[in-house]
Motif scaffolding. Structure first.
Motif, PDB file in Angstrom:
ATOM      1  N   ALA A   1       0.562 -10.421 -35.173  1.00  0.00           N
ATOM      2  CA  ALA A   1      -0.816  -9.948 -35.238  1.00  0.00           C
ATOM      3  C   ALA A   1      -0.901  -8.435 -35.229  1.00  0.00           C
TER       4      ALA A   1
ATOM      5  N   ALA B   1       0.301  -1.404 -44.750  1.00  0.00           N
ATOM      6  CA  ALA B   1      -0.517  -1.048 -45.903  1.00  0.00           C
ATOM      7  C   ALA B   1      -1.756  -1.916 -45.961  1.00  0.00           C
ATOM      8  N   TYR B   2      -1.727  -3.046 -45.233  1.00  0.00           N
ATOM      9  CA  TYR B   2      -2.875  -3.939 -45.257  1.00  0.00           C
ATOM     10  C   TYR B   2      -3.884  -3.589 -44.188  1.00  0.00           C
TER      11      TYR B   2
ATOM     12  N   ILE C   1      -6.890  -7.078 -51.864  1.00  0.00           N
ATOM     13  CA  ILE C   1      -7.428  -8.321 -51.286  1.00  0.00           C
ATOM     14  C   ILE C   1      -6.903  -8.512 -49.877  1.00  0.00           C
ATOM     15  N   MET C   2      -5.607  -8.289 -49.705  1.00  0.00           N
ATOM     16  CA  MET C   2      -5.027  -8.491 -48.374  1.00  0.00           C
ATOM     17  C   MET C   2      -5.627  -7.478 -47.404  1.00  0.00           C
TER      18      MET C   2
ATOM     19  N   LYS D   1      -8.635  -6.206 -47.574  1.00  0.00           N
ATOM     20  CA  LYS D   1      -9.990  -6.678 -47.265  1.00  0.00           C
ATOM     21  C   LYS D   1      -9.939  -7.832 -46.261  1.00  0.00           C
ATOM     22  N   ASN D   2      -9.043  -8.791 -46.538  1.00  0.00           N
ATOM     23  CA  ASN D   2      -8.942  -9.947 -45.643  1.00  0.00           C
ATOM     24  C   ASN D   2      -8.574  -9.540 -44.233  1.00  0.00           C
ATOM     25  N   THR D   3      -7.675  -8.558 -44.132  1.00  0.00           N
ATOM     26  CA  THR D   3      -7.260  -8.114 -42.800  1.00  0.00           C
ATOM     27  C   THR D   3      -8.438  -7.495 -42.064  1.00  0.00           C
TER      28      THR D   3
ATOM     29  N   TYR E   1     -11.638  -8.026 -42.576  1.00  0.00           N
ATOM     30  CA  TYR E   1     -12.599  -9.076 -42.247  1.00  0.00           C
ATOM     31  C   TYR E   1     -12.130  -9.862 -41.029  1.00  0.00           C
ATOM     32  N   ALA E   2     -10.831 -10.221 -41.018  1.00  0.00           N
ATOM     33  CA  ALA E   2     -10.294 -11.019 -39.909  1.00  0.00           C
ATOM     34  C   ALA E   2     -10.436 -10.263 -38.600  1.00  0.00           C
TER      35      ALA E   2
ATOM     36  N   PHE F   1     -14.026 -10.399 -37.643  1.00  0.00           N
ATOM     37  CA  PHE F   1     -14.364 -11.740 -37.187  1.00  0.00           C
ATOM     38  C   PHE F   1     -13.900 -11.936 -35.753  1.00  0.00           C
TER      39      PHE F   1
END
Lengths: 402, 307
Positions: free
Chosen positions: B230, B237-238, B285-286, B288-290, B292-293, B296
């Motif tokens: 985590a 980079a993400y 994308i990764m 962005k997802n990171t 967002y996660a 969240f």
């Protein structure tokens, strides 16, 4: 009208067998996709449709479309018609988490779905059928749930956009509006019909019999009230491998009776096993497949030792006759994964006419696959449990069409 | 930081768990321990600290005469035949916060060991008392397993007892019976040499099952932090805007340098676009997802405004 379901029960070993639980070609040969399309009653995906996709999305169609990997469909043209009119749709695909070991064949529908999500800018629901695997593979409930979460990580690593994607596991999500639709669907399918479509018999436990509605109802937007409130007319497009067709034939049969639109399908052929034997890559034979956890060395070894070659026995013979591209696995794999059309053409020409040797083709394939697997591994390492939680949270997706 | 033996013993007393304490010179092996603690006090245990290929860790605590077959264990955990081996010395300090020769079920009291799976020998249940180190190898503690269970439950762990000598069939239709005990999180421990996760296979350690895990006599590494996937062992980079941009600049420059063949600038930029677009989109994308996660995670733990 849909094809008469009775035909499925006659599928014996002298015929090819294609259903959600078994895929094998006739007499050790290749899968006859034309026959399959005929038998199932779906349509070939032709050039004109692919051109249309290019026009509507203003980008090059995905390599799987260009090379005919996704080759069949039901009502895809209607989806495109609606899209042209400004009516969006949503995507639905899934995975049965039966093992932790994912191979490239497993990734194919997800790679394609990701392209569809980006190209058309539409939302996606991904179903993890942990209950199905619990029943069919006799896993414990806990184990199948665990595998579902593990598989979710690999799926997320394919690059789905969390603001447009909802991943759910059956054990977690079934209930509420979803379950109501399941019961509505179940009421429309008699036992006899289910036995005809899926090959169930009196020996099968009732869990199996009651599973098909679970895979059917994600095709209906009302199953996801947190995502599509009030959008009961939203159409659904299902990218899947062609062996899943029976579930959706049943769904399409039932949909009008419930006042729902029929889901559209876009279907792929099977990713061949390394050793080329009839059928598809199998998670239970480690040498039939390239796994996403394979190292560069593993990939090189597997390609070199197990990939079935269409080259001739000797260099002289090869130079004279050229390679048999029909059965050659490295070329087949390259046609799936090598993006550059002109490079692929060049390889096919040179290899087919004997000027390029198997070793070279294998080397190129090893490069392509290693890059893919490495990229996947990097992305996979970045997927945390929190990210999985976020993807799987029952939450609205306000920017799902942007 | 890590729990000390005194803190542990205090905790046992608070929980009213009955135990007997034996002090002795530091011991590294069961044989040595046996010299100072007689078997009348309880059953001695051997404790293995293991690791699988996906950086998940396990403590296997067993009766000294229980045969623990690593191949069988690996299969039962669903890791294939050679999937499990002795954990490296660094992990001992980083994750269990104990020294050599001191692996013990009590080590899971540490926060750093939260992702370590603990498997206890079923045969312990037949003993009146069993003997473990209380986080230090100059003390041994004997207690009834019910006491250990109580302790484990107090830290939110369900005691897991396993028939370690069983050798059930594992195959296509028989799922590995211990797979459910595989931790859901892997842990990265800073390794001695800078290996990337693609190259694995530390040299197999020739440690017999009777001896407590003893690695080479190198001094343990200076304390690095224990990172879970985590944190920043994932490609930063993400997560980090600067690294994100650095990745983009690196890849672009590398491609520029390798592709410039005297062609026109237009052709070069076309090549760049073609070759890099998909990679960078994936990267973005990764990223962005990171983000967002993380949002969240924060959102689900957000505390409502105090009025």
């Amino acid at each position: 009208m849909e094809v008469d379901k009775k035909d499925e029960r006659e599928a014996e070993s002298s015929e090819q067998v294609v259903n959600p639980w078994e895929v094998s070609a006739k007499d050790g040969g290749k899968i006859d996709y034309d026959k399959l399309i005929d038998k199932f009653g779906c349509q070939r995906l032709d050039e004109s449709l692919i051109d249309r996709v290019q026009r509507l999305t203003s980008r090059q169609p995905h390599v799987f479309l260009r090379r005919g990997v996704f080759f069949a469909h039901r009502d895809f043209n209607e989806i495109l018609d609606a899209y042209e009119n400004g009516d969006k749709f949503y995507l639905y695909t899934g995975r049965g988490p039966s093992s932790e070991a994912l191979h490239l064949g497993h990734l194919i529908p997800f790679m394609f779905t990701k392209y569809l999500q980006e190209a058309f800018k539409v939302p996606l629901v991904i179903q993890l059928t942990d209950d199905e695997k619990c029943m069919w593979k006799n896993l414990s409930v806990e184990e199948s749930q665990r595998l579902a979460r593990e598989n979710a990580k690999d799926i997320i690593a394919c690059g789905f956009d969390v603001t447009k994607t909802f991943i759910f596991s059956d054990f977690d999500y079934v209930g509420g509006a979803f379950y109501k639709n399941m019961v509505r669907v179940a009421k429309c399918v008699t036992l006899n019909k289910a036995m005809g479509i899926f090959g169930f018999s009196g020996e099968d436990h009732i869990g199996k019999l009651s599973f098909p509605p679970v895979q059917a109802v994600p095709s209906f937007p009302s199953s996801f009230p947190h995502l599509f409130p009030g959008k009961d007319n939203l159409r659904c497009l299902i990218p899947c491998a062609i062996d899943q067709d029976p579930y959706f034939r049943m769904t399409r049969d039932v949909a009008p009776r419930l006042g729902y639109s029929k889901p559209a399908l876009i279907e792929s052929s099977f990713f061949p096993a390394l050793q080329a034997k009839n059928g598809k890559m199998s998670a239970s034979d480690p040498n039939s497949a390239i796994y996403v956890t394979d190292t560069a060395k593993d990939i090189k070894n597997k390609i070199n030792r197990y990939a079935f070659s269409g080259g001739q026995d000797s260099v002289e013979k090869h130079k004279e006759l050229g390679a048999n591209l029909e059965v050659d696995i490295p070329v087949k794999y390259l046609s799936f994964f090598l993006e550059d059309d002109s490079e692929l053409e060049h390889i096919k020409k040179e290899y087919g006419e004997g000027r390029m040797l198997t070793g070279e083709v294998k080397k190129r394939l090893t490069e392509v696959l290693t890059e893919m697997v490495e990229r996947h591994r990097r992305a996979r390492a970045a997927v945390t449990d929190e990210m999985v939680d976020a993807f799987m949270a029952v939450r609205p997706l306000p920017s799902m069409f942007e | 930081m890590g729990f000390s033996k005194d803190q542990l013993l205090d905790r046992l007393q608070e929980l009213e768990i009955d135990y007997s304490k034996y002090e002795h010179p530091p011991v590294l092996t069961v044989e040595e321990q046996a010299k100072y603690v007689s078997s009348s006090e309880g059953a001695l245990s051997k404790n293995l600290f293991l690791k699988d290929k996906k950086h998940r860790y396990y403590i296997v605590s067993a009766m000294v005469d229980t045969k623990v077959d690593m191949k069988v264990l690996s299969q039962r955990l669903g890791l294939g035949k050679g999937g499990i081996r002795m954990a490296p010395e660094e992990a001992l300090g980083e994750l269990l916060q104990v020294s050599l020769g001191c692996v013990t079920p009590f080590a899971v009291v540490n926060e750093s060991a939260r992702d370590v799976s603990l498997l206890l020998d079923q045969k312990f249940k037949n003993q009146t008392r069993c003997i473990f180190h209380p986080l230090s190898n100059d003390v041994s503690v004997s207690l009834n397993m019910l006491g250990l269970d109580k302790f484990l439950k107090s830290i939110g762990r369900d005691p897991v007892y396993v028939d370690l000598e069983a050798n059930p069939v594992v195959g296509k239709d028989q799922a590995p019976d211990l797979a459910v005990y595989v931790p859901s999180n892997s842990v990265v421990v800073p390794e001695v040499s800078n290996k990337t996760s693609t190259i694995q296979n530390p040299p197999p350690k020739s440690v017999s099952a009777d001896v407590k895990p003893v690695a080479s006599a190198k001094p343990s590494k200076p304390a690095g932090k224990v990172k879970s996937i985590a944190d920043n062992s994932a490609p930063s980079a993400y997560k980090n805007p600067e690294k994100f941009v650095e990745e983009i600049m690196d890849k672009t420059s590398a491609l520029l340098l390798s592709e410039t063949k005297g062609e026109s600038v237009e052709a070069l930029t076309e090549t760049l676009r073609k070759r890099l677009t998909s990679d960078f989109t994936h990267l973005a994308i990764m990223y962005k997802n990171t983000a967002y996660a993380e949002g969240f995670y924060a959102g689900t733990r957000h505390q409502p405004k105090r009025l």
